[in-house]
Write a protein that holds these residues in place. Structure first.
Motif, PDB file in Angstrom:
ATOM      1  N   GLY A   1      -3.631  12.658  -0.938  1.00 11.54           N
ATOM      2  CA  GLY A   1      -4.500  13.279   0.055  1.00 11.54           C
ATOM      3  C   GLY A   1      -4.950  12.186   1.016  1.00 11.54           C
TER       4      GLY A   1
ATOM      5  N   GLN B   1      -9.409  11.373   0.184  1.00 12.56           N
ATOM      6  CA  GLN B   1      -8.432  10.289   0.326  1.00 12.56           C
ATOM      7  C   GLN B   1      -8.105   9.660  -1.023  1.00 12.56           C
TER       8      GLN B   1
ATOM      9  N   ASP C   1      -7.822  15.134   4.384  1.00 12.84           N
ATOM     10  CA  ASP C   1      -8.467  15.146   3.069  1.00 12.84           C
ATOM     11  C   ASP C   1      -9.603  14.132   3.054  1.00 12.84           C
TER      12      ASP C   1
END
Length: 114
Positions: free
Chosen positions: A11, A57, A54
């Protein structure tokens, strides 16, 4: 239940930047989807997904299970939480996002039937 890691999901805040970085770092081939920079890497026997926007992360491991419904019930019985599954992804299978009782994020993955 023995469950090897069968899928990783990256992400990223900026998917194109992460796609370039991991492609160069590990020499992974990238298979794009319609969204810019998103898709999956081909890493030998395991696919590694990439999505953008995202805020977390992170890289999330997905553990292979034979039956996603039964595995989700076990997670809940042990005090964890499971998000409702999305539709089966063609060629990938079923993915479930979970957390343990302390909030640690992980996934369950029922591979596509062959």
């Amino acid at each position: 239940m023995f469950a090897p890691v069968s899928f990783l999901e990256i992400g990223a805040e900026n998917a194109p930047v992460s796609q370039l970085f991991f492609s160069q770092l590990f020499q992974w081939t990238f298979e794009p989807t319609e969204k810019a920079g998103e898709g999956w890497f081909v890493n030998g026997g395991m696919k590694v997904g990439l999505h953008g926007a995202d805020p977390a992360q992170s890289i999330t491991p997905f553990f292979e299970v034979a039956d996603a419904v039964q595995a989700a019930q076990r997670v809940r019985a042990l005090g964890g939480a499971v998000q409702p599954p999305g539709p089966e992804e063609p060629g990938f299978g079923v993915f479930l996002m979970c957390t343990d009782p302390g909030g640690v994020r992980f996934g369950l993955h029922q591979p596509a039937r062959r």
